[in-house]
Scaffold this active site. Structure first.
Site, short mmCIF file in Angstrom:
data_model
loop_
_atom_site.label_atom_id
_atom_site.label_comp_id
_atom_site.label_asym_id
_atom_site.label_seq_id
_atom_site.Cartn_x
_atom_site.Cartn_y
_atom_site.Cartn_z
N GLY A 109 33.63 -64.62 13.66
CA GLY A 109 34.82 -63.89 14.35
C GLY A 109 35.47 -63.55 13.23
N SER A 110 36.18 -63.75 11.61
CA SER A 110 36.43 -64.76 10.37
C SER A 110 35.97 -63.91 9.70
CB SER A 110 35.99 -65.63 9.99
OG SER A 110 36.27 -67.06 10.60
N ASN A 156 43.01 -70.35 20.92
CA ASN A 156 42.02 -71.44 20.30
C ASN A 156 43.32 -72.86 20.68
OD1 ASN A 156 42.85 -70.20 18.04
ND2 ASN A 156 42.09 -71.85 16.59
N SER A 159 32.98 -63.66 19.30
CA SER A 159 31.67 -64.72 17.59
C SER A 159 31.02 -65.14 18.99
CB SER A 159 32.60 -65.67 16.97
OG SER A 159 32.08 -66.84 16.30
N THR A 210 20.52 -56.93 5.16
CA THR A 210 19.41 -56.93 6.14
C THR A 210 20.21 -57.08 7.49
OG1 THR A 210 18.06 -57.11 4.40
CG2 THR A 210 17.20 -57.85 6.77
N CYS A 225 39.37 -76.39 11.95
CA CYS A 225 39.45 -76.00 10.80
C CYS A 225 40.60 -76.40 9.65
CB CYS A 225 39.27 -74.62 10.80
SG CYS A 225 39.07 -73.31 12.26
C1 LIG Z 1 36.34 -70.09 16.49
C2 LIG Z 1 37.30 -68.85 15.33
C3 LIG Z 1 37.16 -67.45 15.19
C4 LIG Z 1 36.24 -68.12 13.42
O1 LIG Z 1 35.23 -67.57 14.41
P1 LIG Z 1 33.71 -67.77 13.03
O2 LIG Z 1 32.52 -67.14 14.30
O3 LIG Z 1 33.94 -69.32 13.96
O4 LIG Z 1 33.78 -66.80 11.80
C5 LIG Z 1 38.08 -66.86 14.54
N1 LIG Z 1 39.69 -66.35 16.18
C6 LIG Z 1 39.37 -67.39 17.23
C7 LIG Z 1 40.63 -67.19 17.41
C8 LIG Z 1 39.19 -68.81 17.19
O5 LIG Z 1 38.74 -69.24 18.02
#
Ligand SMILES: *Cc1c(COP(=O)(O)O)cnc(C)c1O
Length: 395
Positions: free
Chosen positions: A70-71, A151, A199, A237, A324
């Protein structure tokens, strides 16, 4: 009893996803870029995963870029719009105050780089008003980035409305759908979404893999340089096993979505009802427009941190704010954004459940939280002052 109630932080790998991954962690270890058939087997797995992932959100395979999660997807999406904007002399971005730090910190970097960002505020219910987004758009706006679902407090945002507004104005629309993918139905075409982040580990896939949807015709900014993988849009990769697991988990989540949502909603509502009986408490986020698994509360006169530790002793894994931010003393920016004052925001609890939670477990959560809140209030000087009338109750 051991209960995992922190599914917004990460989820348990599904058996289907694990089985989809295993061949690529064992016998099928070829490099998808290699020309011999052994490598091509891995390539086929990646391309099959791409097609299946695309189908889950009504996209085309070539519109999916596999990333590390996600990040990374959020970073790439925002920088894509910024790069395209710069070329046209548009350096304004519209976002909001409850985004994930992967979005907020990327925006902050762009602000240092001369971009102007408008952060639209949210209502007390944690929902962004589409008309506020519309009003914030200017002639030099190059991007609107608004999350699909939050989240921390689980609120579901007006994505179709904002998508329509952006399309009409010819502005790129990105949504961080990390909490929504696999949990809410997503249709990038119908909702006019130009870019979408997801993610795998938030929908029972493996950690360290995810994807970015980029509508065809938009040239993605290359965040990771070095090779021709992902059609030159993301070097490195391929994580074949992770990608196969991501697609398998998403397909499984999407096919079971309606039934899982029904089960989870019932347990969520049972917990919300139980916790609402605690005096001087309040649910965070809209009562209806929220993720099926999200329960977020503030309890006056306690520290969320102590609440978590005591719940852990009782076998319950929960969260206060987001994973986080724990470790920092600042209260969650999301709780502050919905108008919770610092003291109240510090007494927050987030329980994020999945479809496997039983009625007995839901009841155990409720009775444990009730017990722990009242125990903590018994030690709390703030609670004593509140009860003595030396301070005013807020909730
Ligand atoms: C968990 C989360 C992310 C980050 O995802 P990762 O795969 O852990 O980097 C970004 N945005 C939201 C809303 C999330 O809940």
């Amino acid at each position: 009893m051991r209960i995992y109630a922190d599914n917004a932080a990460t989820t348990k790998l599904s058996k289907t996803a694990l089985n989809a991954m295993l061949p690529y962690l064992t016998e099928q270890y070829g490099n998808p870029s290699s020309l011999y058939s052994f490598g091509q087997k891995a390539k086929e797995a990646v391309e099959d995963a791409r097609m299946r992932t695309a189908r889950c959100i009504n996209a085309e395979a070539r519109e999916i870029i596999f990333t590390s999660g996600g990040s990374e997807s959020d970073n790439q999406a925002i920088l894509t719009a910024a790069e395209l904007g710069k070329a046209k002399g548009r350096r304004h971005i519209v976002s909001d105050t409850i985004e994930h730090h992967a979005v907020l910190h990327t925006l902050r970097k762009l602000e240092k780089d001369g971009f102007d960002v408008t952060y639209v505020p949210v209502g007390a219910n944690g929902i962004i008003n589409a008309s506020d987004i519309k009003a914030a758009i200017r002639d030099d706006t190059c991007l609107v980035t608004m999350m699909y679902a939050n989240n921390e407090i689980g609120t579901v945002q007006p994505v179709p409305e904002v998508g329509a507004i952006c399309r009409e104005r010819g502005i790129l629309f990105h949504t961080d759908a990390v909490q929504a993918a696999g949990h809410l139905p997503i249709d990038v075409l119908k909702d006019n979404i130009d870019m979408l982040s997801a993610s795998a580990h938030k929908f029972r896939g493996p950690k360290g893999v995810g994807f970015l949807y980029v509508r065809k015709g938009i040239r993605p900014y290359v965040l990771i340089e070095g090779g021709a993988q992902e059609r030159g849009r993301r070097a490195g990769t391929e994580n074949t096993a992770g990608i196969a697991g991501c697609a398998a988990a998403l397909c499984e989540a999407v096919s079971g979505m309606a039934e899982n949502a029904k089960k989870t909603t019932r347990m969520r509502d049972r917990i919300i009802k139980g916790l609402s009986e605690i005096p001087h408490s309040a649910l965070n986020g809209d009562r209806e427009k929220r993720l099926q698994g999200n329960v977020s509360f503030c309890f006056e006169g306690i520290e969320g941190e102590s609440l978590l530790l005591l719940l852990d002793d009782m076998g319950i894994s929960a969260s206060s704010g987001s994973a986080c931010t724990s470790g920092s003393l600042d209260p969650s920016h999301v709780l502050l954004a919905i108008g919770r004052v610092h003291d109240v925001a510090h007494g927050s609890l987030r329980l994020t459940i999945d479809e496997d939670l039983t009625e007995e477990e839901a009841d155990y959560i409720v009775s444990s939280v009730k017990e722990v809140v009242s125990r903590l209030r018994g030690f709390s000087p703030v609670w004593r002052e509140l009860c003595a009338g030396e301070r005013e109750f807020i909730l």
